[in-house]
Write a protein that holds these residues in place. Structure first.
Motif, PDB file in Angstrom:
ATOM      1  N   LYS A 135      41.859   3.622  19.745  1.00 60.17           N
ATOM      2  CA  LYS A 135      41.611   4.536  18.626  1.00 60.17           C
ATOM      3  C   LYS A 135      42.020   3.880  17.301  1.00 60.17           C
ATOM      4  CE  LYS A 135      42.108   8.980  20.950  1.00 60.17           C
ATOM      5  NZ  LYS A 135      42.868  10.246  21.009  1.00 60.17           N
ATOM      6  N   LYS A 136      43.166   3.218  17.338  1.00 54.96           N
ATOM      7  CA  LYS A 136      43.657   2.555  16.132  1.00 54.96           C
ATOM      8  C   LYS A 136      42.697   1.452  15.692  1.00 54.96           C
ATOM      9  CE  LYS A 136      47.712   0.250  14.233  1.00 54.96           C
ATOM     10  NZ  LYS A 136      49.065  -0.243  14.458  1.00 54.96           N
ATOM     11  N   ALA A 137      42.199   0.683  16.641  1.00 51.59           N
ATOM     12  CA  ALA A 137      41.254  -0.394  16.328  1.00 51.59           C
ATOM     13  C   ALA A 137      39.959   0.169  15.752  1.00 51.59           C
ATOM     14  CB  ALA A 137      40.974  -1.231  17.569  1.00 51.59           C
ATOM     15  N   LEU A 138      39.465   1.250  16.339  1.00 52.17           N
ATOM     16  CA  LEU A 138      38.246   1.884  15.844  1.00 52.17           C
ATOM     17  C   LEU A 138      38.465   2.420  14.426  1.00 52.17           C
ATOM     18  CD1 LEU A 138      35.353   2.932  16.203  1.00 52.17           C
ATOM     19  CD2 LEU A 138      36.336   4.991  17.277  1.00 52.17           C
ATOM     20  N   TYR A 139      39.608   3.060  14.223  1.00 59.23           N
ATOM     21  CA  TYR A 139      39.935   3.599  12.915  1.00 59.23           C
ATOM     22  C   TYR A 139      39.950   2.488  11.854  1.00 59.23           C
ATOM     23  CZ  TYR A 139      42.536   5.905   9.169  1.00 59.23           C
ATOM     24  OH  TYR A 139      42.932   6.397   7.958  1.00 59.23           O
ATOM     25  N   GLN A 140      40.599   1.374  12.173  1.00 57.30           N
ATOM     26  CA  GLN A 140      40.663   0.253  11.233  1.00 57.30           C
ATOM     27  C   GLN A 140      39.275  -0.317  10.947  1.00 57.30           C
ATOM     28  OE1 GLN A 140      43.542  -2.332  13.073  1.00 57.30           O
ATOM     29  NE2 GLN A 140      45.262  -1.361  12.011  1.00 57.30           N
ATOM     30  N   GLN A 141      38.451  -0.387  11.966  1.00 54.76           N
ATOM     31  CA  GLN A 141      37.087  -0.891  11.796  1.00 54.76           C
ATOM     32  C   GLN A 141      36.293   0.024  10.862  1.00 54.76           C
ATOM     33  OE1 GLN A 141      34.840  -0.968  15.424  1.00 54.76           O
ATOM     34  NE2 GLN A 141      33.082  -1.980  14.490  1.00 54.76           N
ATOM     35  N   LEU A 142      36.426   1.331  11.077  1.00 56.68           N
ATOM     36  CA  LEU A 142      35.704   2.275  10.231  1.00 56.68           C
ATOM     37  C   LEU A 142      36.237   2.245   8.792  1.00 56.68           C
ATOM     38  CD1 LEU A 142      35.392   5.266  12.729  1.00 56.68           C
ATOM     39  CD2 LEU A 142      33.559   3.732  11.971  1.00 56.68           C
ATOM     40  N   GLN A 143      37.540   2.082   8.627  1.00 54.64           N
ATOM     41  CA  GLN A 143      38.133   1.987   7.288  1.00 54.64           C
ATOM     42  C   GLN A 143      37.610   0.749   6.545  1.00 54.64           C
ATOM     43  OE1 GLN A 143      39.969   3.910   5.352  1.00 54.64           O
ATOM     44  NE2 GLN A 143      40.054   5.520   6.879  1.00 54.64           N
ATOM     45  N   GLN A 144      37.508  -0.364   7.254  1.00 51.71           N
ATOM     46  CA  GLN A 144      36.980  -1.582   6.634  1.00 51.71           C
ATOM     47  C   GLN A 144      35.545  -1.377   6.183  1.00 51.71           C
ATOM     48  OE1 GLN A 144      37.705  -4.550   9.662  1.00 51.71           O
ATOM     49  NE2 GLN A 144      39.539  -5.298   8.604  1.00 51.71           N
ATOM     50  N   GLY A 145      34.764  -0.693   7.016  1.00 53.98           N
ATOM     51  CA  GLY A 145      33.381  -0.394   6.651  1.00 53.98           C
ATOM     52  C   GLY A 145      33.300   0.477   5.410  1.00 53.98           C
ATOM     53  N   LEU A 146      34.206   1.456   5.322  1.00 55.29           N
ATOM     54  CA  LEU A 146      34.224   2.322   4.143  1.00 55.29           C
ATOM     55  C   LEU A 146      34.652   1.564   2.884  1.00 55.29           C
ATOM     56  CD1 LEU A 146      35.722   5.617   5.638  1.00 55.29           C
ATOM     57  CD2 LEU A 146      33.383   5.234   4.814  1.00 55.29           C
ATOM     58  N   GLN A 147      35.623   0.685   3.022  1.00 58.44           N
ATOM     59  CA  GLN A 147      36.042  -0.124   1.873  1.00 58.44           C
ATOM     60  C   GLN A 147      34.900  -1.009   1.392  1.00 58.44           C
ATOM     61  OE1 GLN A 147      39.529  -2.163   3.323  1.00 58.44           O
ATOM     62  NE2 GLN A 147      40.918  -0.581   2.563  1.00 58.44           N
ATOM     63  N   GLN A 148      34.193  -1.589   2.335  1.00 54.92           N
ATOM     64  CA  GLN A 148      33.048  -2.447   1.979  1.00 54.92           C
ATOM     65  C   GLN A 148      31.972  -1.635   1.262  1.00 54.92           C
ATOM     66  OE1 GLN A 148      32.837  -5.716   2.251  1.00 54.92           O
ATOM     67  NE2 GLN A 148      30.801  -5.734   1.358  1.00 54.92           N
ATOM     68  N   LYS A 149      31.704  -0.428   1.755  1.00 52.61           N
ATOM     69  CA  LYS A 149      30.702   0.438   1.140  1.00 52.61           C
ATOM     70  C   LYS A 149      31.113   0.803  -0.284  1.00 52.61           C
ATOM     71  CE  LYS A 149      26.979   2.989   1.544  1.00 52.61           C
ATOM     72  NZ  LYS A 149      25.667   2.364   1.676  1.00 52.61           N
ATOM     73  N   ARG A 150      32.391   1.139  -0.469  1.00 53.26           N
ATOM     74  CA  ARG A 150      32.888   1.501  -1.799  1.00 53.26           C
ATOM     75  C   ARG A 150      32.760   0.321  -2.761  1.00 53.26           C
ATOM     76  NH1 ARG A 150      34.756   5.712  -3.773  1.00 53.26           N
ATOM     77  NH2 ARG A 150      36.257   5.907  -5.438  1.00 53.26           N
ATOM     78  N   MET A 151      33.142  -0.860  -2.302  1.00 51.08           N
ATOM     79  CA  MET A 151      33.028  -2.053  -3.149  1.00 51.08           C
ATOM     80  C   MET A 151      31.575  -2.326  -3.516  1.00 51.08           C
ATOM     81  SD  MET A 151      35.907  -4.534  -1.444  1.00 51.08           S
ATOM     82  CE  MET A 151      35.402  -5.932  -2.436  1.00 51.08           C
TER      83      MET A 151
END
Length: 150
Positions: free
Chosen positions: A84-100
């Motif tokens: 779950k933690k790994a999935l959460y981190q992966q999704l957070q990275q995707g969101l950061q990339q989208k925001r940038m």
């Protein structure tokens, strides 16, 4: 001994003054360039926040956040805590990339408008208003007009 030290100090002082005088006479362009350079200032954060594309970018980002939450809920139901933690981190990275990505496009447009206004006004440097203690020509309103077309 004190008279000798005082005399040496006077000589060094006089030599320094003569050197500075010589430099200013032989290199007047250096002093003139420093005195005539134009500095513009902008409220960069305001320009980005009020950019016409910002509302759409924010809506797109919020949709991506909702999608990430839905993906996490759907995929993590049968996962252990580490997965779950790994999935959460992966999704957070995707969101950061989208925001940038979304903000990068807006920043590029703001930068281009600042450059156009600065060039038109003959400004050689433009810095963010938060970094200025005193002076500079505030061109925030002119840049906003350029961005919004109003």
């Amino acid at each position: 001994m004190i008279k000798t030290a005082t005399k040496q100090l006077k000589n060094v002082f006089l030599a320094t003054l003569m050197l500075l005088g010589t430099i200013s006479l032989t290199q007047p362009g250096i002093i003139h360039a420093a005195a005539s350079s134009s500095i513009g200032i902008v409220n960069y954060q305001l320009l980005v926040q009020q950019h016409p594309d910002m509302a759409q970018a924010e809506a797109t980002y919020q949709a991506a956040v909702k999608q990430a939450q839905d993906d996490f809920n759907a995929k993590s139901a049968n996962m252990n805590d580490q997965d779950k933690k790994a999935l959460y981190q992966q999704l957070q990275q995707g969101l950061q990339q989208k925001r940038m990505e979304l903000l990068g496009a807006i920043n590029d447009k703001v930068d281009a408008a600042i450059k156009e206004v600065a060039d038109a006004k003959g400004l050689t440097i433009v810095i963010d208003k938060s970094q200025v203690v005193y002076g500079g020509q505030d061109i925030t309103d002119d840049v906003m007009k350029k961005i919004t077309g109003k």
